[in-house]
Design a protein around this motif. Structure first.
Motif, PDB file in Angstrom:
ATOM      1  N   PHE A 211      20.542  -3.482  34.194  1.00 18.22           N
ATOM      2  CA  PHE A 211      21.285  -2.289  33.788  1.00 18.22           C
ATOM      3  C   PHE A 211      22.291  -2.679  32.720  1.00 18.22           C
ATOM      4  CE2 PHE A 211      20.240  -2.203  38.299  1.00 18.22           C
ATOM      5  CZ  PHE A 211      19.485  -1.037  38.399  1.00 18.22           C
ATOM      6  N   TYR A 212      22.343  -1.895  31.663  1.00 19.37           N
ATOM      7  CA  TYR A 212      23.213  -2.218  30.535  1.00 19.37           C
ATOM      8  C   TYR A 212      24.177  -1.072  30.241  1.00 19.37           C
ATOM      9  CZ  TYR A 212      20.024  -6.096  29.681  1.00 19.37           C
ATOM     10  OH  TYR A 212      19.284  -7.243  29.820  1.00 19.37           O
ATOM     11  N   ASP A 220      32.238   2.483  34.477  1.00 18.93           N
ATOM     12  CA  ASP A 220      31.348   3.589  34.837  1.00 18.93           C
ATOM     13  C   ASP A 220      29.994   3.123  35.354  1.00 18.93           C
ATOM     14  OD1 ASP A 220      33.330   5.323  33.935  1.00 18.93           O
ATOM     15  OD2 ASP A 220      32.519   5.379  31.905  1.00 18.93           O
ATOM     16  N   PHE A 221      29.853   1.820  35.588  1.00 17.62           N
ATOM     17  CA  PHE A 221      28.549   1.311  36.023  1.00 17.62           C
ATOM     18  C   PHE A 221      28.083   1.957  37.325  1.00 17.62           C
ATOM     19  CE2 PHE A 221      26.415  -1.640  38.942  1.00 17.62           C
ATOM     20  CZ  PHE A 221      25.178  -1.711  38.324  1.00 17.62           C
ATOM     21  N   ALA A 222      28.928   1.951  38.349  1.00 15.69           N
ATOM     22  CA  ALA A 222      28.512   2.425  39.677  1.00 15.69           C
ATOM     23  C   ALA A 222      28.123   3.891  39.664  1.00 15.69           C
ATOM     24  CB  ALA A 222      29.631   2.185  40.696  1.00 15.69           C
ATOM     25  N   THR A 223      28.862   4.717  38.920  1.00 12.56           N
ATOM     26  CA  THR A 223      28.547   6.150  38.899  1.00 12.56           C
ATOM     27  C   THR A 223      27.354   6.454  38.002  1.00 12.56           C
ATOM     28  OG1 THR A 223      30.380   6.304  37.329  1.00 12.56           O
ATOM     29  CG2 THR A 223      30.759   7.113  39.559  1.00 12.56           C
ATOM     30  N   THR A 224      27.258   5.775  36.876  1.00 13.71           N
ATOM     31  CA  THR A 224      26.135   6.032  35.971  1.00 13.71           C
ATOM     32  C   THR A 224      24.809   5.671  36.631  1.00 13.71           C
ATOM     33  OG1 THR A 224      27.497   5.647  34.016  1.00 13.71           O
ATOM     34  CG2 THR A 224      25.113   5.446  33.744  1.00 13.71           C
ATOM     35  N   TYR A 225      24.751   4.517  37.260  1.00 14.74           N
ATOM     36  CA  TYR A 225      23.485   4.013  37.801  1.00 14.74           C
ATOM     37  C   TYR A 225      23.345   4.238  39.306  1.00 14.74           C
ATOM     38  CZ  TYR A 225      22.420   1.787  33.332  1.00 14.74           C
ATOM     39  OH  TYR A 225      22.108   1.551  32.022  1.00 14.74           O
ATOM     40  N   ARG A 226      24.149   5.136  39.870  1.00 13.15           N
ATOM     41  CA  ARG A 226      24.044   5.432  41.297  1.00 13.15           C
ATOM     42  C   ARG A 226      22.616   5.862  41.646  1.00 13.15           C
ATOM     43  NH1 ARG A 226      28.606   9.289  43.619  1.00 13.15           N
ATOM     44  NH2 ARG A 226      29.808   7.550  42.776  1.00 13.15           N
ATOM     45  N   TYR A 227      22.111   5.364  42.733  1.00 12.96           N
ATOM     46  CA  TYR A 227      20.784   5.661  43.293  1.00 12.96           C
ATOM     47  C   TYR A 227      19.633   4.945  42.570  1.00 12.96           C
ATOM     48  CZ  TYR A 227      23.454   9.580  45.281  1.00 12.96           C
ATOM     49  OH  TYR A 227      24.388  10.346  45.917  1.00 12.96           O
ATOM     50  N   SER A 228      19.907   4.173  41.522  1.00  9.34           N
ATOM     51  CA  SER A 228      18.819   3.528  40.779  1.00  9.34           C
ATOM     52  C   SER A 228      17.969   2.638  41.676  1.00  9.34           C
ATOM     53  CB  SER A 228      19.386   2.695  39.619  1.00  9.34           C
ATOM     54  OG  SER A 228      19.978   3.529  38.651  1.00  9.34           O
ATOM     55  N   TRP A 229      18.624   1.815  42.464  1.00 11.83           N
ATOM     56  CA  TRP A 229      17.905   0.910  43.369  1.00 11.83           C
ATOM     57  C   TRP A 229      17.081   1.713  44.375  1.00 11.83           C
ATOM     58  CZ3 TRP A 229      18.058  -0.662  48.622  1.00 11.83           C
ATOM     59  CH2 TRP A 229      17.515  -1.916  48.900  1.00 11.83           C
ATOM     60  N   ASP A 230      17.665   2.761  44.927  1.00 10.82           N
ATOM     61  CA  ASP A 230      16.980   3.584  45.923  1.00 10.82           C
ATOM     62  C   ASP A 230      15.758   4.280  45.325  1.00 10.82           C
ATOM     63  OD1 ASP A 230      19.286   3.750  48.201  1.00 10.82           O
ATOM     64  OD2 ASP A 230      20.155   3.890  46.211  1.00 10.82           O
ATOM     65  N   ILE A 231      15.898   4.781  44.109  1.00  6.38           N
ATOM     66  CA  ILE A 231      14.793   5.485  43.461  1.00  6.38           C
ATOM     67  C   ILE A 231      13.633   4.537  43.213  1.00  6.38           C
ATOM     68  CG2 ILE A 231      14.085   6.666  41.342  1.00  6.38           C
ATOM     69  CD1 ILE A 231      16.997   7.733  41.172  1.00  6.38           C
ATOM     70  N   PHE A 232      13.942   3.337  42.729  1.00  8.49           N
ATOM     71  CA  PHE A 232      12.891   2.356  42.453  1.00  8.49           C
ATOM     72  C   PHE A 232      12.109   2.035  43.727  1.00  8.49           C
ATOM     73  CE2 PHE A 232      10.889  -1.663  41.695  1.00  8.49           C
ATOM     74  CZ  PHE A 232      10.578  -1.667  40.338  1.00  8.49           C
ATOM     75  N   ASN A 233      12.821   1.755  44.787  1.00  7.99           N
ATOM     76  CA  ASN A 233      12.155   1.408  46.049  1.00  7.99           C
ATOM     77  C   ASN A 233      11.356   2.583  46.604  1.00  7.99           C
ATOM     78  OD1 ASN A 233      13.274  -1.185  45.975  1.00  7.99           O
ATOM     79  ND2 ASN A 233      15.118  -0.515  47.052  1.00  7.99           N
ATOM     80  N   ASN A 289      16.931   9.512  35.265  1.00  8.42           N
ATOM     81  CA  ASN A 289      16.654   8.168  35.759  1.00  8.42           C
ATOM     82  C   ASN A 289      15.307   8.126  36.479  1.00  8.42           C
ATOM     83  OD1 ASN A 289      16.729   5.644  37.019  1.00  8.42           O
ATOM     84  ND2 ASN A 289      18.848   5.841  37.703  1.00  8.42           N
ATOM     85  N   ALA A 290      15.127   9.041  37.433  1.00 10.09           N
ATOM     86  CA  ALA A 290      13.893   9.082  38.213  1.00 10.09           C
ATOM     87  C   ALA A 290      12.701   9.487  37.349  1.00 10.09           C
ATOM     88  CB  ALA A 290      14.054  10.051  39.385  1.00 10.09           C
TER      89      ALA A 290
END
Length: 688
Positions: A211-212, A220-233, A289-290
């Protein structure tokens, strides 16, 4: 004469090239002349000639200069046009190696964007446009293993497709070498260069997730990329096919043309989705993202053979993004999103009659009607059977191109459902199947209640007030309560005051925002309660509230403006720009600072900012109505921007101003001071 012959080869022959020639690998070594906005590269292609009768081989290349063109180590016979490199001598049946140098100043697809004192370079090749910066293939059926090496200032990060093999420093420059393991269509090749900071996670199955963000956006990393890990899995589990590309990275860039782009292994998305904890309540990257991640399977792994079957990419990505949201936010959220799409489709179907299975279909059809078609299919054949068919489809056609019938053949293997009839209703008909959509939606209890609330629309508030009060105190999904609030929009305040006060006690930002939107006329005694919206964790709610308060109670503007003096808002500075406008207009408010307010507002309209910021500032400056030559010049500058939306804004507003007294003379007086390109653009508008 033979050279003229090659230049006049038909595009039909070009389109059929994949039957005669198969390009296997592409190795590109790229550098940049930033001041000239120029790409300089060396390409090595390996390819197989299948048909020995092949007399010309084409590589798409727009307005490029070529040199040192060799095939199998010997000087090749070649010519170039404004659209292609054409090889007519030197290749043989079987394996071949092509090498050449090239340079180009891309008119589109690769962009050089200012980031304060830095630069960003990024690409957007959606469809068939990569050939504007990289000699490649507009035909999506030509899949190649692309390996990109790019050199740039060592203070910057260079991103491309595939795994980073290595990087090496030479003086002030650093070369980044990326490698792909499997082939993809050319439109999915990407570059993104900027001063980015990296975060990394590992998916449940072991895939590196990168993530960049710009360094200044680190908070703003945590809010921007929230749920990214969950969506991938979730996708790996739901789709049933492991992520196929080895690494996945995401990067936001300035002034991106769209919400996001699913480049293989490396999604680029718009800077506007970089949000803090307050902005997240109004605008999130979650769905984009999704959607872009789903494309890594649907579009990147399997690619539609032609535009006619484009829904196989966008319909799937749209639907699976909603399935991810269903996992994250629940059944009611999913069904409400499907309902909202159905409403849009029903309304659009009155004029948008081109069916999904047509290359000229609208984006709404490809994306949202395509998603609805898949929802109907999944519900009719059963979730498990649908998952089995999708898994088989992806595995069978991995790294290949597909059409709709090939997908449906996999459905037919596991179900007796009549896919031919389904295809006629959902893909070949220009209408939207409203009754079937409602039937499926009503299987959800919340949607059944929602339709019931909708039927109260024409009832008097007195008749439905008790129901609405009970609903507001219940645990019902927010959309039911929101609909109740919207239905009171035209009810006099004194009749609905107790209901509104009850609604405002709710902690759901969306419900309080619904109140702020609908309660725009109220007595002064209600100001203390309404002022609380100025402190909500919502930039949109704050924007609505300060507008309403300043408009309705101008004598008390000072206290409202003082509450917002430190606001900034989203990436487009919506709150700061609005505040400056209101503060400049407000009589008696910091009169000695009026000019500084205007100058700051004026500064946001300048080319140093993103187009979203500039558009906001220009819209407000035009509202203020000063005949300001700086504003007029920035409007002209907007007409040359790479984002068509901003270009349209600039041109449309210049046309409007030219109809007003005094403005034509103002614009004409600017002409001698403008750069040549801006001068020509303005002259065209003046001549209309």
């Amino acid at each position: 004469m033979k050279y003229l012959f090659f230049l006049l080869i038909t595009t039909f022959s070009f389109a059929q090239q994949t039957n005669k020639v198969d390009f296997i690998t592409a190795n590109a070594d790229i550098s940049f002349d930033v001041p000239q906005k120029k790409v300089i590269g060396k390409m090595v292609y390996s390819f197989n000639v299948i048909d020995k009768k092949t007399d010309t081989i084409f590589i798409d290349a727009h307005n490029m200069q070529f040199s040192n063109v060799t095939i199998n180590g010997k000087k090749a016979g070649w010519v170039s046009s404004s659209k292609a490199l054409k090889l007519y001598k030197g290749f043989k049946k079987g394996k071949n190696r092509l090498e050449f140098d090239y340079s180009v100043q891309p008119k589109q697809t690769l962009y050089f964007v200012n980031d304060c004192n830095d630069v960003q370079i990024w690409t957007q090749g959606q469809g068939k446009y990569t050939s504007h910066w990289l000699p490649s293939f507009d035909d999506v059926n030509e899949k190649v293993i692309f390996n990109i090496s790019a050199s740039f200032n060592k203070e910057y990060t260079v991103l491309s497709n595939g795994k980073l093999k290595d990087k090496s420093i030479k003086g002030a420059s650093q070369k980044w070498n990326y490698q792909m393991e499997n082939p993809m269509s050319s439109y999915l090749v990407m570059l993104a260069i900027g001063k980015f900071k990296r975060w990394e996670m590992i998916s449940a199955s072991g895939t590196p997730l990168e993530f960049y963000l710009r360094e200044k956006d680190s908070a703003d990393f945590a809010t921007t990329y929230r749920y990214s890990w969950d969506i991938f899995n979730f996708f790996e589990q739901e789709i049933g096919v492991k992520y196929p590309w080895g690494v996945y990275r995401q990067v936001p860039v300035l002034d991106f043309l769209y919400a996001g782009m699913e480049n293989t292994t490396s999604t680029i998305f718009a800077q506007d989705f970089v949000v803090d904890s307050i902005g997240f309540n109004d605008r999130t990257y979650t769905n984009v993202n999704a959607h872009e991640l789903a494309h890594q399977w649907f579009g990147d792994l399997v690619t539609a053979k032609s535009g006619k079957h484009h829904w196989l990419q966008e319909g799937f990505a749209t639907y699976y993004a909603l399935l991810a949201e269903q996992k994250l936010f629940g059944e009611d959220h999913f069904n409400y999103e499907m309902y909202q799409m159905a409403e849009r489709l029903q309304q659009a179907s009155k004029t948008d009659t081109i069916p999904v299975l047509n290359e000229k279909a609208s984006s709404l059809s490809f994306y949202q009607k395509g998603a609805w078609a898949l929802h109907v299919l999944r519900e009719r054949v059963g979730h498990d059977a649908f998952q089995t068919a999708v898994k088989s489809y992806l595995e069978k056609y991995a790294f290949k191109n597909v059409n709709t019938d090939e997908f449906l053949a996999e459905i037919n293997k596991i179900s007796s459902y009549d896919t031919n009839d389904w295809k006629k209703r959902w893909l070949e008909s220009g209408s939207f199947q409203v009754d079937e959509a409602i039937e499926l939606l009503k299987q959800n209890e919340f949607m059944e209640l929602y339709f019931g609330v909708g039927e109260l629309q024409n009832n008097s508030f007195e008749e439905k007030k008790k129901v609405f009060m009970q609903m507001m105190e219940s645990n019902a999904f927010y959309a039911l309560k929101e609909e109740a609030i919207f239905q009171t929009a035209d009810v006099p305040f004194d009749e609905k005051e107790d209901f509104i006060r009850l609604a405002m006690q709710n902690k759901d930002t969306r419900l309080r925002q619904a109140v702020a939107r609908t309660v725009t006329v109220f007595p002064e005694s209600f100001i203390p309660e309404y002022k609380t919206f100025l402190y909500d964790d919502s930039y949109i709610t704050r924007e609505i509230a300060i507008n309403v308060l300043c408009r309705n109670f101008p004598d008390r503007q000072d206290e409202f403006l003082d509450a917002g003096k430190d606001w900034v808002g989203f990436n487009d500075k919506n709150l700061r720009i609005l505040w400056l406008t209101l503060a400049y207009k407000a009589k008696g408010y910091h009169d000695t600072e009026k000019e500084s307010f205007y100058e700051e507002l004026q500064s946001y309209a300048a080319p140093g900012y993103e187009s979203t910021v500039r558009l906001n500032a220009l819209a407000n400056l035009l509202y203020l109505g000063k005949q300001d030559p700086v504003v007029l010049q920035n409007l002209v500058n907007a007409t040359l921007h790479h984002k068509w939306q901003f270009v349209k804004f600039g041109k449309d507003n210049i046309r409007k101003l030219l109809k007003k007294e005094g403005y034509r003379q103002q614009f004409e007086s600017l002409l001698p001071t403008l750069p040549e390109a801006e001068k020509k653009s303005l002259e065209k508008l003046l001549a209309e």
